[in-house]
Design a protein around this motif. Structure first.
Motif, PDB file in Angstrom:
ATOM      1  N   TRP A  72       0.899  -1.127   0.127  1.00 23.84           N
ATOM      2  CA  TRP A  72       0.059   0.182  -0.042  1.00 23.84           C
ATOM      3  C   TRP A  72       0.863   1.215  -0.049  1.00 23.84           C
ATOM      4  N   LYS A  73       1.808   1.112   1.009  1.00 23.02           N
ATOM      5  CA  LYS A  73       2.475   2.485   0.873  1.00 23.02           C
ATOM      6  C   LYS A  73       3.387   2.695  -0.262  1.00 23.02           C
ATOM      7  N   HIS A  74       3.952   1.668  -0.857  1.00 27.92           N
ATOM      8  CA  HIS A  74       4.807   1.714  -2.228  1.00 27.92           C
ATOM      9  C   HIS A  74       3.928   2.304  -3.343  1.00 27.92           C
ATOM     10  N   LEU A  75       2.859   1.902  -3.593  1.00 32.03           N
ATOM     11  CA  LEU A  75       1.712   2.328  -4.501  1.00 32.03           C
ATOM     12  C   LEU A  75       1.343   3.667  -4.134  1.00 32.03           C
ATOM     13  N   LYS A  76       1.275   4.168  -3.208  1.00 27.18           N
ATOM     14  CA  LYS A  76       0.805   5.575  -2.771  1.00 27.18           C
ATOM     15  C   LYS A  76       2.082   6.475  -2.966  1.00 27.18           C
ATOM     16  N   GLU A  77       3.236   6.003  -2.872  1.00 27.46           N
ATOM     17  CA  GLU A  77       4.351   6.756  -3.255  1.00 27.46           C
ATOM     18  C   GLU A  77       4.619   6.815  -4.713  1.00 27.46           C
ATOM     19  N   VAL A  78       4.273   5.740  -5.472  1.00 25.06           N
ATOM     20  CA  VAL A  78       4.568   5.632  -6.964  1.00 25.06           C
ATOM     21  C   VAL A  78       3.218   6.521  -7.615  1.00 25.06           C
ATOM     22  N   ASN A  79       2.165   6.739  -6.940  1.00 21.66           N
ATOM     23  CA  ASN A  79       0.962   7.214  -7.533  1.00 21.66           C
ATOM     24  C   ASN A  79       0.496   7.008  -9.079  1.00 21.66           C
ATOM     25  N   LEU A  80       0.271   5.741  -9.008  1.00 18.91           N
ATOM     26  CA  LEU A  80      -0.112   5.245 -10.333  1.00 18.91           C
ATOM     27  C   LEU A  80      -1.248   5.719 -11.021  1.00 18.91           C
ATOM     28  N   ASP A  81      -1.193   5.844 -12.158  1.00 21.46           N
ATOM     29  CA  ASP A  81      -2.625   6.328 -12.983  1.00 21.46           C
ATOM     30  C   ASP A  81      -3.123   5.060 -13.586  1.00 21.46           C
ATOM     31  N   LEU A  82      -4.467   5.189 -14.274  1.00 20.91           N
ATOM     32  CA  LEU A  82      -5.117   4.131 -14.470  1.00 20.91           C
ATOM     33  C   LEU A  82      -4.420   3.226 -15.530  1.00 20.91           C
ATOM     34  N   SER A  83      -3.943   3.849 -16.479  1.00 24.89           N
ATOM     35  CA  SER A  83      -3.202   3.071 -17.554  1.00 24.89           C
ATOM     36  C   SER A  83      -1.912   2.370 -16.916  1.00 24.89           C
ATOM     37  N   GLU A  84      -1.223   2.942 -16.106  1.00 28.24           N
ATOM     38  CA  GLU A  84       0.132   2.201 -15.508  1.00 28.24           C
ATOM     39  C   GLU A  84      -0.575   1.193 -14.636  1.00 28.24           C
ATOM     40  N   PHE A  85      -1.656   1.203 -13.777  1.00 34.07           N
ATOM     41  CA  PHE A  85      -2.385   0.089 -13.132  1.00 34.07           C
ATOM     42  C   PHE A  85      -2.625  -0.880 -14.143  1.00 34.07           C
ATOM     43  N   TYR A  94       4.205   5.192 -23.864  1.00 38.69           N
ATOM     44  CA  TYR A  94       3.141   5.976 -23.118  1.00 38.69           C
ATOM     45  C   TYR A  94       3.924   6.850 -22.002  1.00 38.69           C
ATOM     46  N   GLU A  95       4.842   6.444 -21.300  1.00 40.58           N
ATOM     47  CA  GLU A  95       5.471   7.299 -20.421  1.00 40.58           C
ATOM     48  C   GLU A  95       6.136   8.606 -21.010  1.00 40.58           C
ATOM     49  N   ASN A  96       6.402   8.385 -22.181  1.00 41.37           N
ATOM     50  CA  ASN A  96       7.102   9.668 -22.853  1.00 41.37           C
ATOM     51  C   ASN A  96       5.953  10.351 -23.412  1.00 41.37           C
ATOM     52  N   ASN A  97       4.768  10.083 -23.792  1.00 44.79           N
ATOM     53  CA  ASN A  97       3.625  10.814 -24.077  1.00 44.79           C
ATOM     54  C   ASN A  97       3.140  11.559 -22.856  1.00 44.79           C
ATOM     55  N   THR A  98       2.983  10.890 -22.025  1.00 45.45           N
ATOM     56  CA  THR A  98       2.306  11.497 -20.958  1.00 45.45           C
ATOM     57  C   THR A  98       3.374  12.367 -20.159  1.00 45.45           C
ATOM     58  N   GLN A  99       4.620  12.110 -20.045  1.00 44.60           N
ATOM     59  CA  GLN A  99       5.411  12.857 -19.345  1.00 44.60           C
ATOM     60  C   GLN A  99       5.191  13.152 -17.996  1.00 44.60           C
ATOM     61  N   LYS A 100       4.861  12.112 -17.142  1.00 46.51           N
ATOM     62  CA  LYS A 100       4.534  12.240 -15.731  1.00 46.51           C
ATOM     63  C   LYS A 100       5.699  12.397 -15.011  1.00 46.51           C
ATOM     64  N   SER A 101       6.744  11.771 -15.562  1.00 46.00           N
ATOM     65  CA  SER A 101       8.053  11.769 -14.805  1.00 46.00           C
ATOM     66  C   SER A 101       9.159  12.278 -15.706  1.00 46.00           C
ATOM     67  N   LYS A 102       9.921  13.409 -15.258  1.00 42.96           N
ATOM     68  CA  LYS A 102      11.001  13.905 -16.094  1.00 42.96           C
ATOM     69  C   LYS A 102      12.002  12.920 -16.630  1.00 42.96           C
ATOM     70  N   ASP A 103      12.228  11.730 -15.800  1.00 41.02           N
ATOM     71  CA  ASP A 103      13.052  10.685 -16.014  1.00 41.02           C
ATOM     72  C   ASP A 103      12.313   9.593 -16.319  1.00 41.02           C
ATOM     73  N   ALA A 129       7.150  -1.923  -8.352  1.00 39.12           N
ATOM     74  CA  ALA A 129       5.805  -2.291  -7.673  1.00 39.12           C
ATOM     75  C   ALA A 129       5.399  -3.832  -7.692  1.00 39.12           C
ATOM     76  N   LEU A 130       6.035  -4.107  -9.042  1.00 32.93           N
ATOM     77  CA  LEU A 130       5.646  -5.625  -9.168  1.00 32.93           C
ATOM     78  C   LEU A 130       6.595  -6.488  -8.128  1.00 32.93           C
ATOM     79  N   GLN A 131       7.761  -5.954  -7.789  1.00 33.71           N
ATOM     80  CA  GLN A 131       8.232  -6.829  -6.870  1.00 33.71           C
ATOM     81  C   GLN A 131       7.682  -6.740  -5.438  1.00 33.71           C
ATOM     82  N   THR A 132       7.299  -5.498  -5.129  1.00 33.23           N
ATOM     83  CA  THR A 132       6.553  -5.475  -3.876  1.00 33.23           C
ATOM     84  C   THR A 132       5.250  -6.288  -3.807  1.00 33.23           C
ATOM     85  N   LEU A 133       4.828  -6.196  -4.915  1.00 33.72           N
ATOM     86  CA  LEU A 133       3.390  -7.081  -5.155  1.00 33.72           C
ATOM     87  C   LEU A 133       3.868  -8.673  -4.780  1.00 33.72           C
ATOM     88  N   GLN A 134       5.045  -9.019  -5.378  1.00 31.27           N
ATOM     89  CA  GLN A 134       5.299 -10.275  -5.072  1.00 31.27           C
ATOM     90  C   GLN A 134       5.641 -10.635  -3.619  1.00 31.27           C
TER      91      GLN A 134
END
Length: 352
Positions: free
Chosen positions: A249-262, A300-309, A320-325
């Motif tokens: 929960w804490k990791h997904l809150k920090e990552v702040n996924l949008d619906l497409s990333e989810f 997708y990440e390049n088009n949305t430019q949600k993160s500079k990196d 996030a996949l590793q924390t899910l595991q």
């Protein structure tokens, strides 16, 4: 103006000195029948919606063989829907009734007219407030969570899994293996995604589980409170709830996924080529599907430019996949613990 004053002479004292005013119509019948049609449409749609909803809920309750607790939850939901759909009629019935009486009787009262239009103007605000009140979420207990998970799994199997299975070219046994392995990780991921904006865990129907008050969550109203079963279960399962909260929960809150990333993570979880008993051909196909999904992510990440990196953002999603595991490992450990202790039917509903 003369015609208006002839029909409603009392309005003279409310007319401005220049005598200019806009008159929509001097024939109230058109306005009255417009109101009648509006009330008929609102009432008809509300009643039709309620009847169809009631019929579908009754049919699903019969087909899905729901428990009495789940039926009770559906009744509460249906009651809230009925209240919500009836509010437009109840709010508007007073001003419309007065307007109809005043039009046919010739009675004129400017203060009452103003009050009617004020009530009508507040219709949207009142309807929203009533909707929020009627559907207000509550703190759930373990029985409600168990029933909700049962229905939720069936909805996933009926609606989400077929979307992925439509791409599979293998026998039903391989399809079932993939879908069965998908359910628990998906619910963990979906639950953490739903709860990212809250301090509490939000279950699929919108209610919450307070991880800090699990003794209340595991209480059964029909049991003797002196048994302290809920306290014993909390001591056993409480650490696993809190570990899951800290890890996923804490990791997904920090990552702040949008619906497409989810949905990207959901796709990756489904196309798991490391599942035991997968045929080599099926595992190869899952690997191919995962590769296709990963190829679309950078674009997708390049088009949305949600993160500079962009690379950093992709790394966060992989993490996030590793924390899910890790969270999944916690769930299986919780299942093993439940086999050792008598939890009186309070085992995790995801692993049944």
């Amino acid at each position: 103006m003369e015609e208006v004053l002839k029909i409603i002479p009392e309005i003279q004292e409310y007319i401005l000195s220049d005598g200019k005013m806009f008159v929509l119509s001097t024939d109230f019948h058109e306005f009255f029948w417009t109101l009648v049609i509006m009330i008929g449409l609102v009432t008809g749609t509300s009643v039709t919606f309620a009847r169809i909803l009631y019929r579908n809920m009754k049919e699903r309750s019969r087909l899905l063989n729901m428990s009495p607790q789940m039926v009770q939850v559906q009744k509460i939901f249906f009651r809230a829907i009925c209240i919500q759909t009836s509010m437009p009629i109840l709010i508007l019935i007073l001003p419309i009734s007065y307007l109809a009486i005043s039009m046919f009787s010739g009675y004129f009262n400017q203060a009452a007219n103003n009050l009617c239009f004020i009530i009508t103007a507040f219709h949207g605000l009142l309807s929203t407030a009533i909707m929020i009140t009627a559907h207000s979420p509550k703190i759930a207990n373990y029985q409600e969570l168990k029933n909700i998970c049962e229905v939720y799994f069936k909805l996933i199997i009926q609606n989400l899994v077929p979307f992925f299975e439509s791409e599979i070219r293998f026998d039903d046994a391989q399809k079932k293996l993939l879908s069965d392995s998908f359910l628990v990780p998906f619910e963990l991921l979906d639950g953490a995604f739903r709860s990212a904006d809250f301090e509490l865990y939000q279950i699929p129907n919108g209610d919450f589980v307070d991880v800090n008050k699990l003794d209340t969550f595991y209480q059964d109203s029909e049991e003797n409170s002196a048994n302290r079963i809920s306290d014993d279960v909390t001591k056993v399962l409480g650490p696993y709830w809190k570990l899951n909260q800290k890890i996923l929960w804490k990791h997904l809150k920090e990552v702040n996924l949008d619906l497409s990333e989810f949905l990207f993570l959901v796709s990756v979880v489904f196309w798991d080529f490391g599942i035991l008993n997968l045929t080599e051909e099926c595992a190869s196909f899952c690997h191919e599907m995962r590769s296709k999904v990963f190829q679309e992510l950078p674009e997708y990440e390049n088009n949305t430019q949600k993160s500079k990196d962009q690379c950093l953002r992709i790394g966060e999603l992989i993490l996030a996949l590793q924390t899910l595991q890790k969270a999944l490992g916690i769930m299986f450990e919780c299942r093993d613990i439940a086999m050792v202790y008598n939890l009186h039917g309070r085992e995790c509903p995801l692993l049944k």
